[in-house]
Design an enzyme around this catalytic site. Structure first.
Site, PDB file in Angstrom:
ATOM      1  N   ASP A  10       0.842  -1.200   0.000  1.00 19.02           N
ATOM      2  CA  ASP A  10       0.000   0.000   0.000  1.00 19.02           C
ATOM      3  C   ASP A  10       0.877   1.250   0.000  1.00 19.02           C
ATOM      4  O   ASP A  10       1.025   1.924   1.030  1.00 19.02           O
ATOM      5  CB  ASP A  10      -0.951  -0.026   1.216  1.00 19.02           C
ATOM      6  CG  ASP A  10      -1.990  -1.117   1.083  1.00 19.02           C
ATOM      7  OD1 ASP A  10      -2.410  -1.411  -0.053  1.00 19.02           O
ATOM      8  OD2 ASP A  10      -2.385  -1.701   2.113  1.00 19.02           O
ATOM      9  N   LYS A  32       0.772  -7.983  -2.588  1.00 16.77           N
ATOM     10  CA  LYS A  32      -0.557  -7.579  -3.046  1.00 16.77           C
ATOM     11  C   LYS A  32      -0.463  -6.174  -3.642  1.00 16.77           C
ATOM     12  O   LYS A  32       0.004  -5.249  -2.994  1.00 16.77           O
ATOM     13  CB  LYS A  32      -1.541  -7.585  -1.872  1.00 16.77           C
ATOM     14  CG  LYS A  32      -2.954  -7.186  -2.267  1.00 16.77           C
ATOM     15  CD  LYS A  32      -3.921  -7.420  -1.127  1.00 16.77           C
ATOM     16  CE  LYS A  32      -4.040  -6.271  -0.163  1.00 16.77           C
ATOM     17  NZ  LYS A  32      -4.629  -5.045  -0.704  1.00 16.77           N
ATOM     18  N   ASP A  59      -5.184  -7.042  -6.428  1.00 15.74           N
ATOM     19  CA  ASP A  59      -6.403  -6.798  -5.631  1.00 15.74           C
ATOM     20  C   ASP A  59      -7.200  -5.640  -6.229  1.00 15.74           C
ATOM     21  O   ASP A  59      -7.166  -4.525  -5.729  1.00 15.74           O
ATOM     22  CB  ASP A  59      -5.940  -6.489  -4.189  1.00 15.74           C
ATOM     23  CG  ASP A  59      -7.064  -6.176  -3.236  1.00 15.74           C
ATOM     24  OD1 ASP A  59      -8.219  -6.531  -3.522  1.00 15.74           O
ATOM     25  OD2 ASP A  59      -6.782  -5.566  -2.183  1.00 15.74           O
ATOM     26  N   LEU A  60      -7.928  -5.927  -7.316  1.00 20.19           N
ATOM     27  CA  LEU A  60      -8.677  -4.857  -7.990  1.00 20.19           C
ATOM     28  C   LEU A  60     -10.179  -4.963  -7.736  1.00 20.19           C
ATOM     29  O   LEU A  60     -10.942  -4.108  -8.180  1.00 20.19           O
ATOM     30  CB  LEU A  60      -8.384  -4.877  -9.503  1.00 20.19           C
ATOM     31  CG  LEU A  60      -6.912  -4.660  -9.876  1.00 20.19           C
ATOM     32  CD1 LEU A  60      -6.717  -4.711 -11.391  1.00 20.19           C
ATOM     33  CD2 LEU A  60      -6.385  -3.350  -9.327  1.00 20.19           C
ATOM     34  N   LYS A  61     -10.603  -6.000  -7.052  1.00 23.76           N
ATOM     35  CA  LYS A  61     -12.007  -6.155  -6.603  1.00 23.76           C
ATOM     36  C   LYS A  61     -13.023  -5.794  -7.687  1.00 23.76           C
ATOM     37  O   LYS A  61     -13.813  -4.862  -7.540  1.00 23.76           O
ATOM     38  CB  LYS A  61     -12.268  -5.292  -5.366  1.00 23.76           C
ATOM     39  CG  LYS A  61     -11.388  -5.608  -4.170  1.00 23.76           C
ATOM     40  CD  LYS A  61     -11.825  -4.800  -2.954  1.00 23.76           C
ATOM     41  CE  LYS A  61     -10.995  -5.078  -1.728  1.00 23.76           C
ATOM     42  NZ  LYS A  61      -9.632  -4.524  -1.787  1.00 23.76           N
ATOM     43  N   LEU A  62     -13.023  -6.589  -8.773  1.00 23.57           N
ATOM     44  CA  LEU A  62     -13.935  -6.280  -9.876  1.00 23.57           C
ATOM     45  C   LEU A  62     -15.402  -6.488  -9.488  1.00 23.57           C
ATOM     46  O   LEU A  62     -15.738  -7.438  -8.775  1.00 23.57           O
ATOM     47  CB  LEU A  62     -13.596  -7.155 -11.100  1.00 23.57           C
ATOM     48  CG  LEU A  62     -12.495  -6.598 -12.020  1.00 23.57           C
ATOM     49  CD1 LEU A  62     -11.160  -6.538 -11.326  1.00 23.57           C
ATOM     50  CD2 LEU A  62     -12.392  -7.429 -13.293  1.00 23.57           C
ATOM     51  N   ASP A  64     -18.994  -5.655 -11.779  1.00 23.57           N
ATOM     52  CA  ASP A  64     -19.702  -5.017 -12.900  1.00 23.57           C
ATOM     53  C   ASP A  64     -20.617  -6.084 -13.497  1.00 23.57           C
ATOM     54  O   ASP A  64     -20.748  -7.177 -12.929  1.00 23.57           O
ATOM     55  CB  ASP A  64     -18.680  -4.487 -13.927  1.00 23.57           C
ATOM     56  CG  ASP A  64     -19.208  -3.277 -14.697  1.00 23.57           C
ATOM     57  OD1 ASP A  64     -20.375  -3.327 -15.144  1.00 23.57           O
ATOM     58  OD2 ASP A  64     -18.470  -2.297 -14.856  1.00 23.57           O
ATOM     59  N   ASN A  67     -20.570  -9.738 -18.371  1.00 28.50           N
ATOM     60  CA  ASN A  67     -19.751  -9.699 -19.584  1.00 28.50           C
ATOM     61  C   ASN A  67     -18.549  -8.761 -19.424  1.00 28.50           C
ATOM     62  O   ASN A  67     -17.449  -9.061 -19.891  1.00 28.50           O
ATOM     63  CB  ASN A  67     -20.609  -9.275 -20.793  1.00 28.50           C
ATOM     64  CG  ASN A  67     -19.821  -9.405 -22.077  1.00 28.50           C
ATOM     65  OD1 ASN A  67     -19.284 -10.475 -22.383  1.00 28.50           O
ATOM     66  ND2 ASN A  67     -19.686  -8.310 -22.809  1.00 28.50           N
ATOM     67  N   THR A 122     -13.842  -5.486   5.347  1.00 26.01           N
ATOM     68  CA  THR A 122     -13.640  -5.445   6.807  1.00 26.01           C
ATOM     69  C   THR A 122     -13.876  -4.042   7.360  1.00 26.01           C
ATOM     70  O   THR A 122     -13.978  -3.862   8.560  1.00 26.01           O
ATOM     71  CB  THR A 122     -12.227  -5.943   7.198  1.00 26.01           C
ATOM     72  OG1 THR A 122     -11.286  -5.411   6.289  1.00 26.01           O
ATOM     73  CG2 THR A 122     -12.157  -7.448   7.205  1.00 26.01           C
ATOM     74  N   GLN A 193      -8.344  -1.546  11.532  1.00 29.89           N
ATOM     75  CA  GLN A 193      -8.867  -2.922  11.464  1.00 29.89           C
ATOM     76  C   GLN A 193      -9.636  -3.249  12.740  1.00 29.89           C
ATOM     77  O   GLN A 193      -9.213  -2.900  13.832  1.00 29.89           O
ATOM     78  CB  GLN A 193      -7.720  -3.926  11.280  1.00 29.89           C
ATOM     79  CG  GLN A 193      -6.968  -3.773   9.962  1.00 29.89           C
ATOM     80  CD  GLN A 193      -7.744  -4.316   8.765  1.00 29.89           C
ATOM     81  OE1 GLN A 193      -8.949  -4.565   8.849  1.00 29.89           O
ATOM     82  NE2 GLN A 193      -7.062  -4.477   7.644  1.00 29.89           N
ATOM     83  N   ARG A 214       0.583  -2.861   7.161  1.00 33.50           N
ATOM     84  CA  ARG A 214       1.352  -1.926   7.979  1.00 33.50           C
ATOM     85  C   ARG A 214       2.304  -2.561   8.982  1.00 33.50           C
ATOM     86  O   ARG A 214       3.333  -1.969   9.292  1.00 33.50           O
ATOM     87  CB  ARG A 214       0.387  -0.957   8.676  1.00 33.50           C
ATOM     88  CG  ARG A 214      -0.165   0.060   7.697  1.00 33.50           C
ATOM     89  CD  ARG A 214      -1.415   0.719   8.176  1.00 33.50           C
ATOM     90  NE  ARG A 214      -2.545  -0.201   8.164  1.00 33.50           N
ATOM     91  CZ  ARG A 214      -3.796   0.171   8.391  1.00 33.50           C
ATOM     92  NH1 ARG A 214      -4.075   1.417   8.669  1.00 33.50           N
ATOM     93  NH2 ARG A 214      -4.774  -0.712   8.351  1.00 33.50           N
TER      94      ARG A 214
HETATM   95  O1  C5P Z   1      -2.116  -2.543   6.943  1.00 36.74           O
HETATM   96  P1  C5P Z   1      -3.040  -3.744   7.024  1.00 36.74           P
HETATM   97  O2  C5P Z   1      -2.323  -4.996   7.475  1.00 36.74           O
HETATM   98  O3  C5P Z   1      -4.289  -3.444   7.804  1.00 36.74           O
HETATM   99  O4  C5P Z   1      -3.449  -3.974   5.490  1.00 36.74           O
HETATM  100  C1  C5P Z   1      -4.421  -4.923   5.110  1.00 36.74           C
HETATM  101  C2  C5P Z   1      -4.563  -4.937   3.626  1.00 36.74           C
HETATM  102  O5  C5P Z   1      -5.623  -5.816   3.294  1.00 36.74           O
HETATM  103  C3  C5P Z   1      -4.900  -3.583   3.007  1.00 36.74           C
HETATM  104  O6  C5P Z   1      -4.287  -3.530   1.723  1.00 36.74           O
HETATM  105  C4  C5P Z   1      -6.398  -3.631   2.856  1.00 36.74           C
HETATM  106  O7  C5P Z   1      -6.862  -2.847   1.791  1.00 36.74           O
HETATM  107  C5  C5P Z   1      -6.632  -5.114   2.556  1.00 36.74           C
HETATM  108  N1  C5P Z   1      -7.979  -5.595   2.832  1.00 36.74           N
HETATM  109  C6  C5P Z   1      -8.566  -5.511   4.072  1.00 36.74           C
HETATM  110  N2  C5P Z   1      -9.840  -6.007   4.263  1.00 36.74           N
HETATM  111  C7  C5P Z   1     -10.507  -6.573   3.237  1.00 36.74           C
HETATM  112  C8  C5P Z   1      -9.918  -6.666   1.982  1.00 36.74           C
HETATM  113  C9  C5P Z   1      -8.641  -6.175   1.809  1.00 36.74           C
HETATM  114  O8  C5P Z   1      -7.945  -5.023   5.015  1.00 36.74           O
HETATM  115  N3  C5P Z   1     -11.709  -7.088   3.444  1.00 36.74           N
END
Ligand code: C5P
Length: 238
Positions: A10, A32, A59-62, A64, A67, A122, A193, A214
């Site tokens: 990130d 990621k 991790d682009l979470k499509l 739409d 098609n 989350t 989190q 992090r």
């Molecule tokens: O810094 P940290 O360990 O909290 O990062 C968690 C990573 O996982 C981040 O890139 C966050 O966008 C990703 N993520 C998340 N929860 C989700 C999906 C992805 O924390 N449900």
């Protein structure tokens, strides 16, 4: 354990991501790449990191119409990512479309990227889900229901918190991958989190892959932090 801890890159730009990766020298990683880096750098960022020998979760979470997701996944499959994802809320047909696109776009002889589904982010609280999405069940039930849908569509697994792993595996089997963020060593800051677990706890709960941001990227010594998390995750006594 076959899947290495996945490091969430990130960073706001490629230079920062590169100088972070330089600290790891010969160590082969699973990283990621999210929207932030991908939207700024495009496919180059995937090719560059693959060239360094690392595995990639794109991790682009499509989300739409089926098609569009199918065609987008066809393009993404050619980039060489090892894992990609969609939002389960897009539905069974959209997820099946994602798989069709991946199958069609994977170069011959190469392995199709694993495709997993985001259940509930989350960052979403149960109250938000109830009042904004009008889903009137406990959050865990909603996560489980999305996981079943992803399983029916043929996906390889889901992103979920480590607290939901046990029920998902009980209902859908141990081969259905659970990929869990929210991983912290005791003493680390939780930041935003809510449902966190240590790498050891995640392993004991049966998680198949952990995503760590992090606790590694913001550590004084990211290489040392990574090694400690990897050791804890793999269950090897240091
Ligand atoms: O810094 P940290 O360990 O909290 O990062 C968690 C990573 O996982 C981040 O890139 C966050 O966008 C990703 N993520 C998340 N929860 C989700 C999906 C992805 O924390 N449900």
């Amino acid at each position: 354990m076959a899947i290495l801890p996945i490091i969430a890159l990130d960073f706001s730009n490629k230079q920062e991501a590169d100088s972070f990766l330089d600290r790891f020298q010969e160590e082969k990683l699973f990283v990621k790449i999210g929207m932030e880096l991908f939207y700024q750098n495009g496919p180059d960022i995937v090719w560059d990191i693959k060239e360094k020998g690392h595995q990639i979760f794109l991790d682009l979470k499509l989300h739409d119409i089926p098609n569009t997701v199918k065609q987008a996944m066809k393009g993404l499959a050619s980039l060489g990512a090892d894992m990609v994802n969609v939002h389960a809320v897009g539905g069974r047909n959209m997820m099946a479309g994602a798989l069709e696109g991946l199958d069609a776009g994977t170069p011959s002889g190469a392995k199709r990227p694993l495709c997993i589904a985001v259940t509930q982010l989350t960052s979403t609280t149960e109250e938000q889900m109830n009042t904004e999405q009008l889903i009137q069940v406990p959050l865990e039930e909603a996560v489980l229901s999305y996981a079943k849908l992803a399983h029916e569509a043929g996906l390889d697994g889901v992103v979920c918190s480590s607290h939901e792993v046990r029920r998902i595996h009980e209902q859908l089997g141990n081969d259905f991958l659970t990929v869990t963020p929210g991983i912290r060593n005791s003493g680390d800051e939780a930041h935003d989190q809510k449902r966190i677990a240590s790498p050891e706890k995640a392993r004991l709960l049966g998680t198949n892959a952990i995503v760590v941001g992090r606790s590694i990227t913001k550590a004084k010594d990211p290489f040392k932090a990574y090694r400690e998390i990897k050791t804890a995750w793999e269950g090897i006594k240091a």
